[in-house]
Design a protein around this motif. Structure first.
Motif, PDB file in Angstrom:
ATOM      1  N   THR A 139      -6.114  -5.857  -5.705  1.00 36.85           N
ATOM      2  CA  THR A 139      -5.684  -7.061  -6.412  1.00 36.85           C
ATOM      3  C   THR A 139      -4.758  -7.918  -5.560  1.00 36.85           C
ATOM      4  OG1 THR A 139      -3.888  -5.786  -7.452  1.00 36.85           O
ATOM      5  CG2 THR A 139      -5.939  -6.055  -8.706  1.00 36.85           C
ATOM      6  N   GLY A 140      -4.527  -7.520  -4.312  1.00 35.83           N
ATOM      7  CA  GLY A 140      -3.692  -8.305  -3.417  1.00 35.83           C
ATOM      8  C   GLY A 140      -2.211  -8.163  -3.662  1.00 35.83           C
ATOM      9  N   PHE A 141      -1.792  -7.151  -4.406  1.00 34.45           N
ATOM     10  CA  PHE A 141      -0.383  -6.951  -4.695  1.00 34.45           C
ATOM     11  C   PHE A 141       0.275  -5.907  -3.784  1.00 34.45           C
ATOM     12  CE2 PHE A 141      -1.121  -9.259  -8.600  1.00 34.45           C
ATOM     13  CZ  PHE A 141       0.104  -9.834  -8.863  1.00 34.45           C
ATOM     14  N   ASP A 142      -0.370  -5.530  -2.705  1.00 37.77           N
ATOM     15  CA  ASP A 142       0.233  -4.527  -1.819  1.00 37.77           C
ATOM     16  C   ASP A 142       1.157  -5.193  -0.802  1.00 37.77           C
ATOM     17  OD1 ASP A 142      -2.060  -5.693  -0.637  1.00 37.77           O
ATOM     18  OD2 ASP A 142      -2.284  -4.007   0.742  1.00 37.77           O
ATOM     19  N   LYS A 143       1.996  -6.105  -1.285  1.00 41.37           N
ATOM     20  CA  LYS A 143       3.007  -6.743  -0.468  1.00 41.37           C
ATOM     21  C   LYS A 143       4.175  -5.782  -0.257  1.00 41.37           C
ATOM     22  CE  LYS A 143       0.990 -10.838  -0.373  1.00 41.37           C
ATOM     23  NZ  LYS A 143       0.592 -11.551   0.850  1.00 41.37           N
ATOM     24  N   GLU A 144       4.946  -6.069   0.769  1.00 46.49           N
ATOM     25  CA  GLU A 144       6.061  -5.179   1.105  1.00 46.49           C
ATOM     26  C   GLU A 144       7.044  -5.039  -0.054  1.00 46.49           C
ATOM     27  OE1 GLU A 144       9.666  -4.899   4.412  1.00 46.49           O
ATOM     28  OE2 GLU A 144       7.852  -6.047   4.850  1.00 46.49           O
TER      29      GLU A 144
ATOM     30  N   GLN B 239      -5.447  -8.715   1.826  1.00 48.14           N
ATOM     31  CA  GLN B 239      -4.408  -9.667   2.196  1.00 48.14           C
ATOM     32  C   GLN B 239      -3.695  -9.267   3.486  1.00 48.14           C
ATOM     33  OE1 GLN B 239      -3.704 -12.533  -0.135  1.00 48.14           O
ATOM     34  NE2 GLN B 239      -5.785 -11.761  -0.476  1.00 48.14           N
ATOM     35  N   ASP B 240      -3.211 -10.283   4.216  1.00 53.79           N
ATOM     36  CA  ASP B 240      -2.365 -10.081   5.406  1.00 53.79           C
ATOM     37  C   ASP B 240      -3.001  -9.146   6.417  1.00 53.79           C
ATOM     38  OD1 ASP B 240      -0.283 -11.700   4.307  1.00 53.79           O
ATOM     39  OD2 ASP B 240       0.319  -9.998   3.067  1.00 53.79           O
ATOM     40  N   VAL B 241      -4.269  -9.348   6.686  1.00 53.41           N
ATOM     41  CA  VAL B 241      -4.993  -8.473   7.614  1.00 53.41           C
ATOM     42  C   VAL B 241      -4.660  -8.857   9.048  1.00 53.41           C
ATOM     43  CG1 VAL B 241      -7.247  -7.581   8.263  1.00 53.41           C
ATOM     44  CG2 VAL B 241      -6.844  -8.334   5.912  1.00 53.41           C
ATOM     45  N   GLN B 242      -4.370  -7.842   9.861  1.00 56.57           N
ATOM     46  CA  GLN B 242      -4.094  -8.044  11.271  1.00 56.57           C
ATOM     47  C   GLN B 242      -5.327  -7.671  12.094  1.00 56.57           C
ATOM     48  OE1 GLN B 242      -1.095  -9.432  12.063  1.00 56.57           O
ATOM     49  NE2 GLN B 242      -0.709  -9.412   9.848  1.00 56.57           N
ATOM     50  N   LEU B 243      -5.428  -8.264  13.291  1.00 55.98           N
ATOM     51  CA  LEU B 243      -6.571  -8.004  14.152  1.00 55.98           C
ATOM     52  C   LEU B 243      -6.689  -6.515  14.476  1.00 55.98           C
ATOM     53  CD1 LEU B 243      -8.945  -9.036  15.831  1.00 55.98           C
ATOM     54  CD2 LEU B 243      -7.337  -9.450  17.713  1.00 55.98           C
ATOM     55  N   ALA B 244      -5.559  -5.859  14.736  1.00 54.61           N
ATOM     56  CA  ALA B 244      -5.596  -4.433  15.057  1.00 54.61           C
ATOM     57  C   ALA B 244      -6.155  -3.622  13.893  1.00 54.61           C
ATOM     58  CB  ALA B 244      -4.187  -3.942  15.412  1.00 54.61           C
ATOM     59  N   GLU B 245      -5.870  -4.051  12.675  1.00 54.76           N
ATOM     60  CA  GLU B 245      -6.383  -3.347  11.506  1.00 54.76           C
ATOM     61  C   GLU B 245      -7.899  -3.496  11.409  1.00 54.76           C
ATOM     62  OE1 GLU B 245      -5.297  -2.943   6.743  1.00 54.76           O
ATOM     63  OE2 GLU B 245      -4.717  -4.749   7.829  1.00 54.76           O
ATOM     64  N   ILE B 246      -8.399  -4.700  11.685  1.00 50.26           N
ATOM     65  CA  ILE B 246      -9.848  -4.932  11.662  1.00 50.26           C
ATOM     66  C   ILE B 246     -10.536  -4.117  12.751  1.00 50.26           C
ATOM     67  CG2 ILE B 246     -11.650  -6.665  11.907  1.00 50.26           C
ATOM     68  CD1 ILE B 246      -9.687  -8.725  10.834  1.00 50.26           C
ATOM     69  N   GLU B 247      -9.982  -4.122  13.938  1.00 54.34           N
ATOM     70  CA  GLU B 247     -10.595  -3.389  15.049  1.00 54.34           C
ATOM     71  C   GLU B 247     -10.587  -1.889  14.784  1.00 54.34           C
ATOM     72  OE1 GLU B 247      -8.360  -4.724  18.391  1.00 54.34           O
ATOM     73  OE2 GLU B 247      -9.592  -6.532  18.682  1.00 54.34           O
ATOM     74  N   GLY B 248      -9.502  -1.387  14.190  1.00 52.23           N
ATOM     75  CA  GLY B 248      -9.462   0.029  13.837  1.00 52.23           C
ATOM     76  C   GLY B 248     -10.505   0.381  12.795  1.00 52.23           C
ATOM     77  N   ALA B 249     -10.696  -0.508  11.820  1.00 51.37           N
ATOM     78  CA  ALA B 249     -11.716  -0.272  10.800  1.00 51.37           C
ATOM     79  C   ALA B 249     -13.108  -0.323  11.417  1.00 51.37           C
ATOM     80  CB  ALA B 249     -11.584  -1.310   9.683  1.00 51.37           C
ATOM     81  N   GLU B 250     -13.332  -1.249  12.337  1.00 52.71           N
ATOM     82  CA  GLU B 250     -14.632  -1.346  13.003  1.00 52.71           C
ATOM     83  C   GLU B 250     -14.960  -0.065  13.768  1.00 52.71           C
ATOM     84  OE1 GLU B 250     -15.208  -6.097  13.945  1.00 52.71           O
ATOM     85  OE2 GLU B 250     -14.136  -4.844  15.377  1.00 52.71           O
TER      86      GLU B 250
ATOM     87  N   GLY C 195      21.016  -2.730  -3.857  1.00 51.75           N
ATOM     88  CA  GLY C 195      21.171  -4.144  -3.577  1.00 51.75           C
ATOM     89  C   GLY C 195      19.848  -4.864  -3.635  1.00 51.75           C
ATOM     90  N   PRO C 196      19.868  -6.190  -3.526  1.00 52.11           N
ATOM     91  CA  PRO C 196      18.627  -6.965  -3.605  1.00 52.11           C
ATOM     92  C   PRO C 196      17.760  -6.754  -2.388  1.00 52.11           C
ATOM     93  CG  PRO C 196      20.463  -8.375  -3.010  1.00 52.11           C
ATOM     94  CD  PRO C 196      21.047  -7.033  -3.340  1.00 52.11           C
ATOM     95  N   PHE C 197      16.456  -6.845  -2.601  1.00 51.10           N
ATOM     96  CA  PHE C 197      15.507  -6.660  -1.502  1.00 51.10           C
ATOM     97  C   PHE C 197      15.023  -8.019  -1.026  1.00 51.10           C
ATOM     98  CE2 PHE C 197      12.605  -4.578   1.153  1.00 51.10           C
ATOM     99  CZ  PHE C 197      11.424  -5.281   1.143  1.00 51.10           C
ATOM    100  N   THR C 198      15.059  -8.241   0.270  1.00 53.86           N
ATOM    101  CA  THR C 198      14.631  -9.515   0.835  1.00 53.86           C
ATOM    102  C   THR C 198      13.700  -9.266   1.998  1.00 53.86           C
ATOM    103  OG1 THR C 198      16.591  -9.566   2.265  1.00 53.86           O
ATOM    104  CG2 THR C 198      16.742 -10.698   0.150  1.00 53.86           C
ATOM    105  N   GLY C 199      12.681  -8.406   1.787  1.00 59.99           N
ATOM    106  CA  GLY C 199      11.768  -8.075   2.865  1.00 59.99           C
ATOM    107  C   GLY C 199      10.795  -9.187   3.149  1.00 59.99           C
ATOM    108  N   ALA C 200      10.087  -9.048   4.290  1.00 66.34           N
ATOM    109  CA  ALA C 200       9.079 -10.026   4.663  1.00 66.34           C
ATOM    110  C   ALA C 200       7.892  -9.929   3.729  1.00 66.34           C
ATOM    111  CB  ALA C 200       8.639  -9.782   6.109  1.00 66.34           C
ATOM    112  N   SER C 201       7.066 -10.955   3.727  1.00 67.83           N
ATOM    113  CA  SER C 201       5.949 -10.993   2.799  1.00 67.83           C
ATOM    114  C   SER C 201       4.726 -10.277   3.322  1.00 67.83           C
ATOM    115  CB  SER C 201       5.581 -12.452   2.498  1.00 67.83           C
ATOM    116  OG  SER C 201       5.161 -13.099   3.685  1.00 67.83           O
ATOM    117  N   SER C 202       4.710  -9.868   4.571  1.00 70.64           N
ATOM    118  CA  SER C 202       3.528  -9.207   5.117  1.00 70.64           C
ATOM    119  C   SER C 202       3.459  -7.771   4.675  1.00 70.64           C
ATOM    120  CB  SER C 202       3.557  -9.267   6.642  1.00 70.64           C
ATOM    121  OG  SER C 202       4.676  -8.579   7.141  1.00 70.64           O
ATOM    122  N   SER C 203       2.227  -7.226   4.617  1.00 71.28           N
ATOM    123  CA  SER C 203       2.042  -5.838   4.215  1.00 71.28           C
ATOM    124  C   SER C 203       2.174  -4.940   5.418  1.00 71.28           C
ATOM    125  CB  SER C 203       0.660  -5.651   3.581  1.00 71.28           C
ATOM    126  OG  SER C 203      -0.329  -5.691   4.574  1.00 71.28           O
ATOM    127  N   SER C 204       2.065  -3.626   5.189  1.00 76.25           N
ATOM    128  CA  SER C 204       2.214  -2.672   6.273  1.00 76.25           C
ATOM    129  C   SER C 204       0.893  -2.338   6.926  1.00 76.25           C
ATOM    130  CB  SER C 204       2.851  -1.376   5.743  1.00 76.25           C
ATOM    131  OG  SER C 204       1.949  -0.720   4.890  1.00 76.25           O
TER     132      SER C 204
END
Length: 245
Positions: free
Chosen positions: A140-145, A202-213, A20-29
């Protein structure tokens, strides 16, 4: 109007899901879901993860690479799909196409170290790394859901989600380590598959930045041989991170 605005779904192509068609959110994982499990070794079960990764490999080889939507994205980001490889193209998860005759024949031999037939006379599934494709989608910013689902199937979060998170973090590290030209050079695969463009993560979350830091601070400690009995405590790492930022 930019070229990307011609794509639907916030500038990125939409992909149909199996059944079936996919209608996921635009944010990445990034920074969520199964990807976080790889941060902590005690939470990551490689034996539970591996079948899901194999499922993603099979979907990518048997279905995704033959879809026009995936082929369009691969062409835009300038990376060959396995069936497009000049030497030993891989058409599906069972391996290269057999030797044939005729004007459109595939006349290359099987790989020297290719699949070895099993007891039933059938070759086991071939192994094709998904990492180059994940890396190219990230930078390239194409790692969307929707794109990740289109490339790697229903099990993408569990199968390639951990790799996706690591490659997002690696991209942050590369940007912090060297300049744009060297970052691009590190991600160029060959003269024919060079990176056409780079986009900020793209779509960076604060938790992702803190984990990288936190991980970056651990690497800085490694550079100074501050490991093992000399490893700094968490407070020292926080101070080092703030000093280097």
């Amino acid at each position: 109007m930019s070229f990307f605005s011609s794509f639907p779904n916030n500038g990125y192509p939409s992909f149909p899901a199996r059944g079936g068609p996919f209608t996921g959110a635009s944010s990445s994982s990034g920074g969520s879901g199964s990807g976080q499990a790889m941060q902590t070794a005690t939470q990551f079960d490689v034996f539970e993860w591996h079948p899901a990764y194999q499922s993603c490999q099979r979907y990518f080889l048997d279905h995704a690479q033959h879809e026009s939507t995936v082929q369009a994205v691969a062409a835009l980001i300038n990376i060959c799909l396995p069936f497009q490889w000049t030497a030993n193209p891989v058409m599906n998860a069972t391996g290269p196409v057999p030797h044939q005759a005729g004007p459109a024949a595939y006349n290359l031999p099987w790989p020297r170290h290719g699949a070895v037939p099993n007891a039933r006379g059938q070759p086991p599934p071939v192994w094709v790394s998904l990492v180059p494709y994940i890396r190219r989608l990230v930078i390239t910013g194409f790692d969307k859901e929707g794109v990740m689902h289109g490339f790697f199937g229903d099990d993408w979060r569990k199968g390639v989600g951990p790799v996706h998170e690591c490659e997002r973090r690696n991209y942050l590290f590369a940007a912090k380590s060297v300049g744009w030209a060297k970052v691009k050079y590190q991600y160029d695969m060959s003269p024919h598959e060079s990176v056409p463009f780079l986009k900020p993560l793209q779509d960076v979350q604060l938790a992702e930045i803190e984990g990288a830091e936190k991980t970056w601070s651990q690497w800085l400690a490694m550079e100074d041989w501050m490991v093992g009995p000399r490893a700094p405590d968490a407070d020292d790492q926080d101070r080092t991170r703030r000093r280097e930022s």
